[in-house]
Design a protein around this motif. Structure first.
Motif: not given
Length: 510
Positions: A359-372
């Motif tokens: 789960v912690f690793s998924l944040a490294k995909v979802f959060v940058p997508a919103f920030y991008g």
């Protein structure tokens, strides 16, 4: 960046991150041996949390997430000279703000009256390490600048400097300075401060090569204002999140001696695989998503591919840590002042954290997508709800669980709140992009869980064949178990025809 180039860049960042993680592991082994789960180690962990709070807020977190998309946009529309003017303005403002915050915290640490020995230890170390926050935040923003130019190697190497200096201090300074643990731990605190400056300085040559010059700083109110508007919601969310981290550490200090240290050492083992793959991927994805912000179809494909690659690696890592928690902690940390009770406390916390690795690793995909997409509000809104949930779970577990495992309850509360957080972000991103390719992601998850289950059985069976033959025997038993488990996972992945395996092999060949 296409899929192959993204994986190649992840390999570059991951390689240097792996170096830093290995050095960090060696550092933690030395800290465990010299300080164990003692009062001074607990105080060091809590004090180090404060500058790291601001590092994640102003360095890796809110500022970078707001700054990198604006910097990429400025380069695309106005060229590099305008981008470097923006860089100088941001660096000067950041240095000024961080210096004022540092002075305020140090003044608070000097003037606040305390009676508890724990508080005295924490505040004494905080006064030394707080200026580290200034340098490490400037270093983190410099990393973001280099990453926006698709230069990842130097910034990925920089964190290794902290570990190199830290290890040298523990090996050569700590044994020869002072007579008390308090004096020895202060030497480590001074080393952390120096390392913060060096992590920033090592990036100067590459920044200069790319065109950075610290000329007269020109005001750019429109762009800086845009960064601040994007940063505001993220800063609020990160502040709440990091406040929750401080509360976690404070609760751990309250529930019993050694709990903050046990959580610290177990977190280090979780961050080892997380940093090598997931953090490396997140580093590459932020500038990538910033460039794909106006192409939802391309971004959706990148998100789907990134999720598949993460799941393929993180699911077996999670299962492996869950099965081998006690042997791994015993092998790595148990020596000198780190005894069997410290091993047990750390291992039970590691088992609580292990399922969350995915789960912690998924944040490294979802959060940058919103920030991008220059949306810093959505992750904050969801994150604040998750923080409240985490706090409620923390208090519930501390009040209801047996004394011996209260600290493990704090770890498991983090996992549960992260599940909620990532689930909400996934649903919102699905709506934004019009689809993510969940069928392929679900297929990868099913294959990886199946292969990891076979791996877990193999690891458990093989480790049970080895007798307890001391430290060397532990190393051999764990190494052989991991080797056979890894082979079992790869063979099962081949039988399941996992496309991720072929994609990784193709990238490594290139």
């Amino acid at each position: 960046m296409d899929k192959g180039r993204i994986l190649k860049s992840v390999g570059t960042v991951g390689s240097f991150t792996a170096l830093s993680r290995f050095l960090g592991l060696a550092r933690d082994v030395l800290m465990a041996g010299f300080f164990g789960t003692s009062l001074v180690m607990d105080a060091f962990v809590v004090a180090f949390t404060v500058p790291n709070l601001f590092r994640r807020l102003f360095g890796e977190g809110a500022l970078s997430s707001a700054f990198v998309p604006v910097l990429v946009e400025t380069r695309q529309k106005e060229g590099d000279p305008a981008a470097w003017k923006l860089v100088n303005r941001v660096l000067v403002l950041l240095a000024a703000v961080l210096t004022l915050i540092t002075l305020a915290v140090i003044l608070f640490a000097v003037l606040v009256p305390v009676q508890s020995e724990k508080a005295v230890q924490v505040l004494g170390l905080l006064k030394i390490m707080m200026p580290y926050m200034v340098f490490i935040c400037l270093a983190a923003v410099s990393m973001g600048i280099l990453n926006s130019f698709h230069h990842f190697a130097v910034s990925a190497f920089a964190p290794a400097i902290l570990n190199i200096l830290w290890i040298s201090t523990v090996l050569f300074v700590v044994p020869n300075i002072g007579t008390s643990p308090e004096e020895k731990i202060r030497a480590v605190a001074w080393a952390v401060l120096l390392a913060g400056f060096l992590q920033w300085a090592v990036q100067w040559p590459m920044l200069y090569k790319l065109g950075w010059r610290m000329n007269r700083v020109q005001a750019q109110p429109a762009k800086v204002g845009k960064i601040l508007r994007l940063m505001g919601p993220a800063a609020l969310g990160m502040a709440v999140l990091q406040l929750n981290v401080v509360i976690d550490r404070t609760l751990a200090l309250w529930v019993g001696g050694g709990a903050p240290s046990a959580l610290f050492f177990s977190e280090r083992l979780i961050y080892f695989p997380l940093g090598i793959i997931a953090t490396a991927l997140g580093t590459v994805l932020l500038p990538t998503f910033s460039g794909q912000a106006k192409d939802p179809e391309k971004m959706s494909e990148t998100v789907s591919d990134s999720l598949r690659h993460l799941l393929f690696v993180m699911i077996p890592a999670s299962v492996g840590l869950l099965v081998l928690a006690t042997p791994v902690v015993q092998m790595i940390f148990e020596w000198k002042n780190f005894g069997t009770s410290s091993t047990w406390m750390t291992a039970i916390a590691l088992q609580a954290y292990a399922p969350g690795l995915v789960v912690f690793s998924l944040a490294k995909v979802f959060v940058p997508a919103f920030y991008g997409m220059q949306d810093t509000r959505t992750p904050v809104r969801v994150g604040m709800i998750a923080v409240v949930l985490n706090l409620v779970l923390n208090i519930t577990f501390v009040l209801t669980l047996p004394q011996a495992v209260k600290h493990a309850g704090l770890a498991f509360a983090t996992v549960l709140s992260s599940v909620f957080n990532m689930s909400c972000l996934a649903l919102i991103l699905q709506h934004r992009l019009g689809g993510i390719g969940w069928k392929a992601v679900a297929a990868t998850a099913a294959r990886s869980f199946g292969a990891a289950a076979l791996m877990g059985v193999a690891v458990w069976f093989v480790y049970g064949l080895f007798p307890n033959l001391g430290k060397i025997g532990q190393v051999i038993a764990v190494a052989v178990s991991i080797g056979i488990g890894g082979a079992a996972y790869l063979i099962a992945s081949l039988l399941f025809r996992a496309p991720e395996l072929r994609e990784f092999v193709r990238t490594f060949r290139r």
